[in-house]
Write a protein that holds these residues in place. Sequence first.
Motif, PDB file in Angstrom:
ATOM      1  N   LEU A  40       0.849  -1.187   0.000  1.00 40.62           N
ATOM      2  CA  LEU A  40       0.000   0.000   0.000  1.00 40.62           C
ATOM      3  C   LEU A  40       0.888   1.241   0.000  1.00 40.62           C
ATOM      4  CD1 LEU A  40      -2.890   1.268   0.378  1.00 40.62           C
ATOM      5  CD2 LEU A  40      -2.433   1.203   2.832  1.00 40.62           C
ATOM      6  N   PHE A  41       0.604   2.181  -0.893  1.00 43.80           N
ATOM      7  CA  PHE A  41       1.352   3.438  -0.937  1.00 43.80           C
ATOM      8  C   PHE A  41       0.516   4.527  -0.286  1.00 43.80           C
ATOM      9  CE2 PHE A  41       2.668   1.104  -4.810  1.00 43.80           C
ATOM     10  CZ  PHE A  41       3.972   0.847  -4.424  1.00 43.80           C
ATOM     11  N   ARG A  42       1.100   5.217   0.669  1.00 46.49           N
ATOM     12  CA  ARG A  42       0.411   6.313   1.337  1.00 46.49           C
ATOM     13  C   ARG A  42       0.971   7.624   0.810  1.00 46.49           C
ATOM     14  NH1 ARG A  42       0.964   4.541   7.539  1.00 46.49           N
ATOM     15  NH2 ARG A  42       0.746   6.778   7.825  1.00 46.49           N
ATOM     16  N   GLY A  43       0.106   8.429   0.202  1.00 47.79           N
ATOM     17  CA  GLY A  43       0.573   9.712  -0.320  1.00 47.79           C
ATOM     18  C   GLY A  43       1.193   9.546  -1.685  1.00 47.79           C
ATOM     19  N   MET A  44       2.488   9.797  -1.800  1.00 48.84           N
ATOM     20  CA  MET A  44       3.174   9.708  -3.085  1.00 48.84           C
ATOM     21  C   MET A  44       3.110   8.279  -3.620  1.00 48.84           C
ATOM     22  SD  MET A  44       4.191  12.780  -3.677  1.00 48.84           S
ATOM     23  CE  MET A  44       5.228  12.495  -5.097  1.00 48.84           C
ATOM     24  N   ARG A  45       2.592   8.124  -4.812  1.00 46.80           N
ATOM     25  CA  ARG A  45       2.480   6.797  -5.404  1.00 46.80           C
ATOM     26  C   ARG A  45       3.732   6.437  -6.188  1.00 46.80           C
ATOM     27  NH1 ARG A  45      -3.738   6.295  -7.697  1.00 46.80           N
ATOM     28  NH2 ARG A  45      -4.786   6.706  -5.724  1.00 46.80           N
ATOM     29  N   LEU A  46       3.980   5.150  -6.282  1.00 43.01           N
ATOM     30  CA  LEU A  46       5.065   4.627  -7.100  1.00 43.01           C
ATOM     31  C   LEU A  46       4.451   3.793  -8.214  1.00 43.01           C
ATOM     32  CD1 LEU A  46       7.502   3.490  -4.269  1.00 43.01           C
ATOM     33  CD2 LEU A  46       7.774   5.455  -5.771  1.00 43.01           C
ATOM     34  N   ARG A  47       4.936   4.009  -9.415  1.00 49.19           N
ATOM     35  CA  ARG A  47       4.406   3.258 -10.550  1.00 49.19           C
ATOM     36  C   ARG A  47       5.396   2.153 -10.918  1.00 49.19           C
ATOM     37  NH1 ARG A  47       0.161   6.418 -11.951  1.00 49.19           N
ATOM     38  NH2 ARG A  47       0.381   8.670 -11.661  1.00 49.19           N
ATOM     39  N   GLY A  48       4.868   0.964 -11.101  1.00 45.57           N
ATOM     40  CA  GLY A  48       5.703  -0.178 -11.429  1.00 45.57           C
ATOM     41  C   GLY A  48       5.012  -1.461 -11.009  1.00 45.57           C
ATOM     42  N   GLN A  49       5.714  -2.577 -11.113  1.00 49.35           N
ATOM     43  CA  GLN A  49       5.153  -3.879 -10.772  1.00 49.35           C
ATOM     44  C   GLN A  49       6.130  -4.627  -9.880  1.00 49.35           C
ATOM     45  OE1 GLN A  49       2.004  -5.056 -11.725  1.00 49.35           O
ATOM     46  NE2 GLN A  49       2.503  -6.586 -10.170  1.00 49.35           N
ATOM     47  N   SER A  50       5.690  -4.998  -8.683  1.00 50.04           N
ATOM     48  CA  SER A  50       6.574  -5.703  -7.755  1.00 50.04           C
ATOM     49  C   SER A  50       6.810  -7.136  -8.217  1.00 50.04           C
ATOM     50  CB  SER A  50       5.975  -5.702  -6.346  1.00 50.04           C
ATOM     51  OG  SER A  50       4.730  -6.371  -6.337  1.00 50.04           O
ATOM     52  N   LYS A  51       7.941  -7.714  -7.787  1.00 45.35           N
ATOM     53  CA  LYS A  51       8.266  -9.088  -8.183  1.00 45.35           C
ATOM     54  C   LYS A  51       9.237  -9.697  -7.177  1.00 45.35           C
ATOM     55  CE  LYS A  51      12.100  -7.626 -11.181  1.00 45.35           C
ATOM     56  NZ  LYS A  51      12.658  -7.652 -12.545  1.00 45.35           N
ATOM     57  N   TRP A  52       9.124 -11.016  -6.992  1.00 50.80           N
ATOM     58  CA  TRP A  52      10.107 -11.746  -6.206  1.00 50.80           C
ATOM     59  C   TRP A  52      11.321 -11.985  -7.099  1.00 50.80           C
ATOM     60  CZ3 TRP A  52       9.162 -11.858  -1.256  1.00 50.80           C
ATOM     61  CH2 TRP A  52       7.847 -11.858  -0.794  1.00 50.80           C
ATOM     62  N   ILE A  53      12.518 -11.762  -6.568  1.00 49.48           N
ATOM     63  CA  ILE A  53      13.696 -11.871  -7.441  1.00 49.48           C
ATOM     64  C   ILE A  53      14.535 -13.106  -7.145  1.00 49.48           C
ATOM     65  CG2 ILE A  53      13.794  -9.380  -7.779  1.00 49.48           C
ATOM     66  CD1 ILE A  53      16.203  -9.326  -5.915  1.00 49.48           C
ATOM     67  N   ASP A  54      14.048 -13.990  -6.252  1.00 49.75           N
ATOM     68  CA  ASP A  54      14.744 -15.251  -6.032  1.00 49.75           C
ATOM     69  C   ASP A  54      13.709 -16.349  -5.817  1.00 49.75           C
ATOM     70  OD1 ASP A  54      13.838 -14.327  -3.614  1.00 49.75           O
ATOM     71  OD2 ASP A  54      15.606 -14.921  -2.478  1.00 49.75           O
ATOM     72  N   ASP A  55      14.085 -17.588  -6.067  1.00 52.63           N
ATOM     73  CA  ASP A  55      13.156 -18.713  -5.975  1.00 52.63           C
ATOM     74  C   ASP A  55      12.629 -18.905  -4.559  1.00 52.63           C
ATOM     75  OD1 ASP A  55      13.462 -19.182  -8.650  1.00 52.63           O
ATOM     76  OD2 ASP A  55      15.050 -20.688  -8.384  1.00 52.63           O
TER      77      ASP A  55
END
Length: 512
Positions: A40-55
Amino acid sequence: MPAPKVIETTPAMSAMNVSIDTQEIRFVFSQPMTQEKNILFRGMRLRGQSKWIDDRRTTLAFPLAEPLKPGAFYSIVLNSSLNSTTGGENLMKGRWGKPLEEYILTFMTAPSDTMQSHIGEFNLGSLRDTDKDGLDDGLEAELGTLSTTSDTDADGLTDYEEYCKYRTDPTSPDSDEDGIPDAEWNERREYTYSIRAVLELKQPWNLESMNDLFQDARLVGHTVGNSTYSKVEVIIYPYASPVLLPSAYPSQRTPEAFEKYIQPATDLNYSTEMQAEIQRILSGSTHTLDVLTKLQHEIGKMKLTLPLYPPFIYTYKQHGEVVVDRSFFESIDREVTQSEINDALAVNYFGDSMFKQRCHGGCISRARLFASMLRAAGIPARVTMGVPMLYYYKGIGEWKNLMKNLNNETVTGNFAYEKPSTSHEVAIVGHSQVEAYLNNHWIRLGYQINEGPLFAGTDRMFIKIIDASDFAEVDFTKTWSPLPWIKERPYKTVELSDQAATYKSKFKRKLP
């Protein structure tokens, strides 16, 4: 088995001066995690897509699709209860099925170029502003303006306004030499991008409040029908940006005219205990910009609470007490107790109780808390209310037609709110900010130092209509409560257009 924890973040928790060129946000966990991602972003938003970077799913990355904003405060919440489904199916859990405790990462980006030159290794004693116009004497020498008068060319626009807002030449009363002075209403628009909006407004609003660093406003008439609207023309300057000079903290003296903006009020209140805690938090602070960033971080650590009964447009002051407009409860299927109302006020309305409980509600609640904290720190502060330039009201045709008149898509984006999920197809929309009096100017503060008309990077533009030393002194219930709103909204945009700069400004200063 232990519950998972966040053991490392990039940027680091409470980091200051984070580069706006940062490419990625990362969270490292103490144990492998399940697939769920609750962010959840409070206030300033971040644009992008989160991802797990290890198995093993021990590191969660959030690559940024666009740069961070300068001088901005970011708050990212993992496993927020406000962002979870019933039963907590989408909560982030560790290897042994235990959920991650809500985690809040806060950080602040480096200031813009116009602020950066005054932050860091500076000598407060060398920053002189002889004419107290907000531009230090060194900058005035670079601009060719006089440090002994606030209006070098005597054209009615201050040097500060010409440099920070209009980008006209502060050394010439007629920058383009066309025989029309820069101070003329439309002439001052020729060196920067601007938006013209004509609003129809019901009270409460204030013309003096509507004229500030980002706006010019004038009354152009009245609309008389079943009810009366005031017709106000507003010119919005989205690229305006102040020069923020740090001043010594704590300050030696508060001007008498600003005493009411420091004293505790009805909702912008603080106790001696809160004041002592604020002083502890600010221990070691030597200038006002450090105070602003520390208080932003402190708010970012607090829990976001959205009670069922948001006490803002449903409250007013009567005989010194806060009264809740009972018409709000007509839509509630059960009896609402006074205890429930008091609990809602405590976590969403009064600065002192929110600070003690380490929580706040939406933008209006946060503004109350932030202003209360600034006052407790000895910095004059007030709250503002803005209305959206465009929003949904019983159909989308109106704002779509107005949007056709806007040409600059980079600036305008998508201003309109989507269709609200209410039976009346009406959304009650407003945005509140804080203003602090710094270096002889009121500076807007939201999730950015100097948050302008575009709210927190969400592409929704708001027009300021009023400021107040205390929201309890302003009665919105007659026009903003649900029943009158559904019958006849208190504000609407009836004309809209934008205008690009006709001439190139002489200033090399970067635009936001």
